[in-house]
Every structure is written in structure tokens, then in C-alpha cells.
Design an enzyme around this catalytic site. Sequence first.
Site, PDB file in Angstrom:
ATOM      1  N   ALA A 106       0.858  -1.360   0.028  1.00 51.18           N
ATOM      2  CA  ALA A 106      -0.071  -0.129  -0.137  1.00 51.18           C
ATOM      3  C   ALA A 106       0.850   1.365  -0.052  1.00 51.18           C
ATOM      4  O   ALA A 106       0.480   1.986  -0.431  1.00 51.18           O
ATOM      5  CB  ALA A 106      -0.922  -0.125   1.303  1.00 51.18           C
ATOM      6  N   LYS A 107       1.896   1.084   0.570  1.00 53.90           N
ATOM      7  CA  LYS A 107       3.258   2.127   0.615  1.00 53.90           C
ATOM      8  C   LYS A 107       2.537   3.509   1.305  1.00 53.90           C
ATOM      9  O   LYS A 107       2.721   4.696   0.693  1.00 53.90           O
ATOM     10  CB  LYS A 107       3.751   2.690  -0.804  1.00 53.90           C
ATOM     11  CG  LYS A 107       4.260   1.361  -1.558  1.00 53.90           C
ATOM     12  CD  LYS A 107       4.851   1.671  -3.014  1.00 53.90           C
ATOM     13  CE  LYS A 107       5.639   0.324  -3.448  1.00 53.90           C
ATOM     14  NZ  LYS A 107       4.781  -0.704  -3.986  1.00 53.90           N
ATOM     15  N   ARG A 108       1.824   3.313   2.240  1.00 51.88           N
ATOM     16  CA  ARG A 108       1.161   4.613   3.165  1.00 51.88           C
ATOM     17  C   ARG A 108       2.167   5.219   4.038  1.00 51.88           C
ATOM     18  O   ARG A 108       3.364   4.802   4.171  1.00 51.88           O
ATOM     19  CB  ARG A 108       0.226   3.689   3.853  1.00 51.88           C
ATOM     20  CG  ARG A 108      -0.914   3.123   3.264  1.00 51.88           C
ATOM     21  CD  ARG A 108      -1.872   4.270   2.350  1.00 51.88           C
ATOM     22  NE  ARG A 108      -3.148   3.562   1.811  1.00 51.88           N
ATOM     23  CZ  ARG A 108      -3.270   2.853   0.550  1.00 51.88           C
ATOM     24  NH1 ARG A 108      -2.282   2.832  -0.268  1.00 51.88           N
ATOM     25  NH2 ARG A 108      -4.401   2.481   0.336  1.00 51.88           N
TER      26      ARG A 108
END
Lengths: 271, 271
Positions: A95-97
Amino acid sequence: MTTQELIAQIKKKNSFLCIGLDVDLNKIPSHLLKEEDPIFAFNKAIIDATHHLCVAYKPNTAFYEAYGIKGWQSLEKTIQYLNSNYPEIYTIADAKRGDIGNTSTMYAKAFFEDLAFDSVTVAPYMGKDSVEPFLAFKNKHTIMLALTSNEGAFDFQTKEVNGRELYKEVLETSKGWKNSENLMYVVGATKAEYFKEIRKIVPNSFLLVPGVGAQGGNLQDVCKYGLSENIGLLINSSRGIIYASKNEDFASKAATKAAELQQEMTAILNQ
Amino acid sequence: MTTQELIAQIKKKNSFLCIGLDVDLNKIPSHLLKEEDPIFAFNKAIIDATHHLCVAYKPNTAFYEAYGIKGWQSLEKTIQYLNSNYPEIYTIADAKRGDIGNTSTMYAKAFFEDLAFDSVTVAPYMGKDSVEPFLAFKNKHTIMLALTSNEGAFDFQTKEVNGRELYKEVLETSKGWKNSENLMYVVGATKAEYFKEIRKIVPNSFLLVPGVGAQGGNLQDVCKYGLSENIGLLINSSRGIIYASKNEDFASKAATKAAELQQEMTAILNQ
């Protein structure tokens, strides 16, 4: 899942393969489009055919969000199917949040509690207080971007900061964060020579390695420099496996491709 | 929406206020919890009460994802309500996304096409090919993190790269990307003195400024150094406005808080 349970699974299966579930409706076999939920039908078939060859699945959330609520439902069904039927499998929400503290806590809840993933990928740009809220979750891992496999990695990640490249600064700095034992790192396979330097900074951390296959990375080279005492690698392949065939045999063809990588891994582990 | 349309709206309303719709079920008035969709009911009331005082709304996607499919539905209803009833309003999906090229395209489609937002926030760590897919969309803006308002901003963003801080390197580098005229930047209000330096690099770009209010930033200071010839600022306030009251009067109390900021902005614009 604990790190020890992940290592035990790797040793049992002689595999450190992660399969990326990046499902694009334009690329899946056309007969699946008649299904009520084509994305889930595709994932289910891929998972059933490959679960004994890999230790982890990694859906990239972008591919699900692109289909709105339906896509989100497909993601939810996929993680529930994995957790119910193959609880030994490690799951990664790619998700690379990353956001300010209270917002990162909301993201962590979304992926660790609501969806019950074992881990989630995060971006480092906003620093310590954007990542520590993820690290606070017990028996969950936070996988932070360090050196990615794309061209743009050279825009900022390899620029020099304090006498070393930014990605090394990111690795070194993060070791001092609270609950840093829950950190893993994303390191692209397209830059195998970098693994030697990375292992000097994080000798034992697990590294999630995209870029083997479609993006041109080489498994042997990555393992030569990247393997740690406890293996410490999760090698991801997405398109090379899940799109091995566009026909009704897509799942068995995916299994063939996964088995090729798994056998290569077995040979490396037994060297 | 084009940049010119945004500027026209700002001049018409004498306001460059953006209201952050970061809805937490633990913080909204309890009588709304009886509604079928409490998050949307809250947003609708806030929007109806404040739309004439602000030019933009910014839902942070984390707060919606935390509630799974239900949350995603609330987000979809909110953006549809805005686009149907207040089409002049500028909309920002505060998602802080960023991934390799083909994946960024999926995210761009999710926010620009499926949800029909005017803009989306992205992270710079993965470089050019992670951001350009967003920039390719016509009449949409991509708002890139430059200098954020949290403590962790000092971990990497202010570290020196090529003789200047990383966030300046990010600003300067991004000016050379394809369709860079579609870029805006996130710059935290807690560091007003930095705006002078930033305006030397991006004299005309719009800056989205969080951190006024709850995070302690000062509007006068930000405007002193940050205003450009075409205003070039969107000042965001979230908690300070939407949680002004926990009672049935929450929407009118939110409007009072929004009006205070809007009046301060009017005074600054007419100086």
C-alpha cells in the site's frame, strides 16, 4: 505472524517466494470476466494452484482501488480466503502508506485489524512519527521502502546525505525507532550489487525484493549478497507468474512458473 | 478543474480555505451514529454549512479505509455529493500515494476517474516515474509532499543533499518532469520561515498548507512569505473546524470557525 513463524514456513517449503497479486482486468483470461467477481475468482485459482510453492502473497492495493468499492470487496475476499484456508501463508498489503501520526494509526488499523494482513508497506519520506504508529502493532511487520526497483529510485534515494546515499540514511535512522524489530525493507532486485552494502547496515532484517522477472532482476545475484543467517529475503514476482498464460490453463501455468523459482530457491538454500 | 478556475473561485469567495474531512467515528456527535451512514451524514452537514466559506475539501483517505468497504462507500458518496451539488468546489484526495509507473497509473485512475477528484496527494520518494503517471491527466493536479508539518519532517526532508535540503531538491527536480505545470506541493504551516526559500524555487506553484490550527501554524506568517501573484495558497484546517462542537450544533459551530479563517483571509487579500 511472528518473524520466527515466517522463517519456519520458509524452511519447511524450501521457498522464500512471494507472489504479487496485481490483478488487471485487461490481463486476466477472458472467460473469468463472466464471473460475479472476476478478480477474486482469478486470485482464488492462483492461490489454490501456488500456495505450496510460495510463503507469501502481496496484493498491491492500487489494482483494487482502481475498481472502487468492487475492487475493495475483491481485496477483502482475497485476504479472508487466504486467512481462512491457508493461515500459514504470510500476507503483505502493498500500500506504500505514510501520513502524520494519528492518520498512520488509521491506516495501520485498516490493514492490520480490518483486513487482517500480516504486514503493510510504507514510505519513509515523512519520517519516524509516520512509521512508528505501524510498528506499535504486535506480531505485525511494517515494510519500509528503502531502495526501489524503478528508474526514479535514482532521483532521490541514491543522492548523498550525510556522506552516504539517502536509502542508507533511511535504513540506519529507522533502526533507532521504537519497535524497530518489526521493520522489514523493500529493496529492488535490479540493483543486486547494493545488497552487500545494505547487509552491513541491516544484517538480519527481512528484505522484500521486487523486480525479479518482469523488471529484469536476477535471483542468483540477489541471494549471493542478500541472504542472511535466517534467510532474510522474500523475493516477489508478480506478472511473471500470474500472467504466464491468458488461457484457461492460467493457474497451472502460474504454478509452473512459481515452481521454477521455488526450485531455484531450494537449490540456493541447499548450497 | 483548471488552475485558472481555482483562482477565480478564490477571488470570488475571498477565501483560500480548504477544509479537511478527516472523519473519526469517535469524535463526531453521538446523535449521528444512528444514521445509516454516519460519516456521510457528518460530511454532508459540514459541507452544506461551510461551502460558501471555503474553496476546497480534502478527505484524508486513511479515515475512510479504516472502516473498510463502508468507509470507501462514505468517501464515494461524499465526493459524488460535492461534484453534484457544489461543482465549483475544488476536491483533494489526501492519499499520499506513489508506486512504480504502471501501478501509479492505477492509483491515478482510482482517484481522478473512478472517484472524480480534482487532485490527489503523492509522495516523492520513488521519483519521477512514480509521479509522472498522475501528471498525465488533463485538468487534474498532483500535490506532492515537499515539507510536511510533522516532527518526522526533520528525519529526512531537511537533510542536506547536493548542498541544499532534500525538500528543496524535491521541488527543484520535479520542475523538470513532464506536465509539471500540473504539480502543487504540500508545505506545512508549522515552518512559516521556510516559505521564503520555497518561493525562490517555485514562485507561482500552488502550495497546500496543512498545520494551521490544531498543529499550531500561524496564518499571517504563512501568507507573509507564501502568497504568490495568483495567491498560490490553499490553507487546510481539519480538526479545528469539523470538531468545533460535539453537539447537535456541530455544523453551525464549524461554519463559525470556518468564517473566522475566511475573514482573516479576506483581510489579508485586501491588504
